[in-house]
Design an enzyme around this catalytic site. Sequence first.
Site, PDB file in Angstrom:
ATOM      1  N   ASN A 155      49.876  45.421  55.093  1.00 44.07           N
ATOM      2  CA  ASN A 155      50.995  44.844  54.348  1.00 44.07           C
ATOM      3  C   ASN A 155      52.355  45.044  55.033  1.00 44.07           C
ATOM      4  O   ASN A 155      53.117  44.100  55.201  1.00 44.07           O
ATOM      5  CB  ASN A 155      51.020  45.390  52.919  1.00 44.07           C
ATOM      6  CG  ASN A 155      51.146  46.900  52.862  1.00 44.07           C
ATOM      7  OD1 ASN A 155      50.684  47.609  53.757  1.00 44.07           O
ATOM      8  ND2 ASN A 155      51.760  47.399  51.815  1.00 44.07           N
ATOM      9  N   GLU A 254      48.845  57.930  51.825  1.00 43.56           N
ATOM     10  CA  GLU A 254      49.830  57.179  51.029  1.00 43.56           C
ATOM     11  C   GLU A 254      49.087  56.000  50.443  1.00 43.56           C
ATOM     12  O   GLU A 254      48.708  55.070  51.167  1.00 43.56           O
ATOM     13  CB  GLU A 254      50.999  56.749  51.912  1.00 43.56           C
ATOM     14  CG  GLU A 254      52.228  56.361  51.102  1.00 43.56           C
ATOM     15  CD  GLU A 254      52.354  54.862  50.947  1.00 43.56           C
ATOM     16  OE1 GLU A 254      52.023  54.382  49.838  1.00 43.56           O
ATOM     17  OE2 GLU A 254      52.780  54.189  51.877  1.00 43.56           O
ATOM     18  N   CYS A 288      53.166  48.814  48.552  1.00 45.24           N
ATOM     19  CA  CYS A 288      52.745  49.900  47.669  1.00 45.24           C
ATOM     20  C   CYS A 288      53.856  50.322  46.720  1.00 45.24           C
ATOM     21  O   CYS A 288      53.599  50.784  45.610  1.00 45.24           O
ATOM     22  CB  CYS A 288      52.285  51.096  48.504  1.00 45.24           C
ATOM     23  SG  CYS A 288      53.547  51.692  49.660  1.00 45.24           S
TER      24      CYS A 288
END
Length: 486
Positions: A155, A254, A288
Amino acid sequence: MNQLLQSFTKQFINGQWREGTSSGTIRNFNPYSGEELLTIQAASKDDLEEAYKSAQQAQLVWEDMSLGKKQQLFERLVKVLEEKREDIIEWLVKESGSTLIKARIEFEASVTMVKESANFLTRITGQILPSYVPNKEHRIYRTAKGVIGVIGPWNFPFFLTMRSVAPAIATGNSVVIKPASYTSVTSGLLFGKIFEEAGFPAGLVNVIVGRGSEIGDAFVSHPIPSMISFTGSTEVGRHIGELAGKNLKDVALELGGNNVMLVLKDANIERAAKAAAFGKFLHQGQICMALNRIIVDQAVHDEFVEKFTEVVKGLKAGDPADPATFVGPLINEEQVERIKQEIEDSVAQGARIHLEGTTVHCLMHPVILTNVTNDMPIAQNEIFGPVAPIIKAVDEEDAIQIANDSPYGLSGAVFTENVHHGVEVAKKIKTGMIHINDQSVNDEAHVPFGGEKDSGIGRFNGEWAIEKFTTVKWIGVQNGYREYPI
């Protein structure tokens, strides 16, 4: 495209570009146009073995290199990045569907990360502690962990990979990168080219592009790396954590987020609406840290929905290479179908489509849902797409309870005219990061980044990265000789 971008079809192992030895291939596509960008002969376990062994040998060379030489190499790395700026941005647009706005943000953040990491070279310090034993002192040294395995995401592929690679190298480690298959160039092979051109030792940075089914578990459980750094979904992160724990390896994970913006009754609604639109729809919500739930006090709910809708209607969706585009394509059509199903299921449970966006292949125009409750799929799951669920809260206490009713805890935001009260509200939200009168997508190279609960383990950036990518050794020094009771 220039020579840098012409042929990312090989593995980068020990400073050499070579064909993968797996029988399988990995094909990369432009998510907007559907154009095939390249086909890569995938890496096998033999390639993985060679990459880790090369990294192990190179780390010893790197650790012994003079401080001045290392500084020169990092200065050269920054220069190479600046020289390749437009090429890197172009690849981010073509491979990950990044809009030019997002790609430029990502590039600049990556350069800042390298500059911050370069400072680590002179910030790794030790200690001398006293001893209860006469004529003895304790020296505490901080040293590199060795070889770090870095699994890159698709991403924010370039920045989120750089966020592990640059600090790992600066603290004395070597790395092996396994990029996401969708972004094998921007989360992997570009790093081979850039570090090679900057003149770093062969084997210090290795890139292997392979299928998870073939080398994924072996990448984590291999005996050489002492730490695995992963950015991605909670589901995959949990599996990596299990493998690493079984093999007594450290991890930096993460993971996913279900980030909230709380719009309190005294908020500046116009400012909150603009911030929410940016934090929700940047990179189509495939971040995220993106806003997943917008929780609005009932006293200002209708006003917020009106202002927010006005802002969102002004966002251009389309070709990410168009400078005016803010919302580009999702990474693939599987993501589109998943999100559409969650919208359908949530509407069946009572959510209302306030703004309905059209969908063409991977391009979803923004969607706004109202009358959302926290038990609906669109609120419970990480959306990772251009859908904004708005939840009406009875009051501030209700908003806080809704915000915390999630297994995730990555980022968030609170909008209020009373900053000090906003901080007190923020303290009550169970999350690793939260911002007052800003949106949730924030990451600065010197500030601790990471989540709580199902959003991950560990902190990236600044002194927290130094701690994460190094280990400590106690050397006790006895001046003279100690008397023993024997």
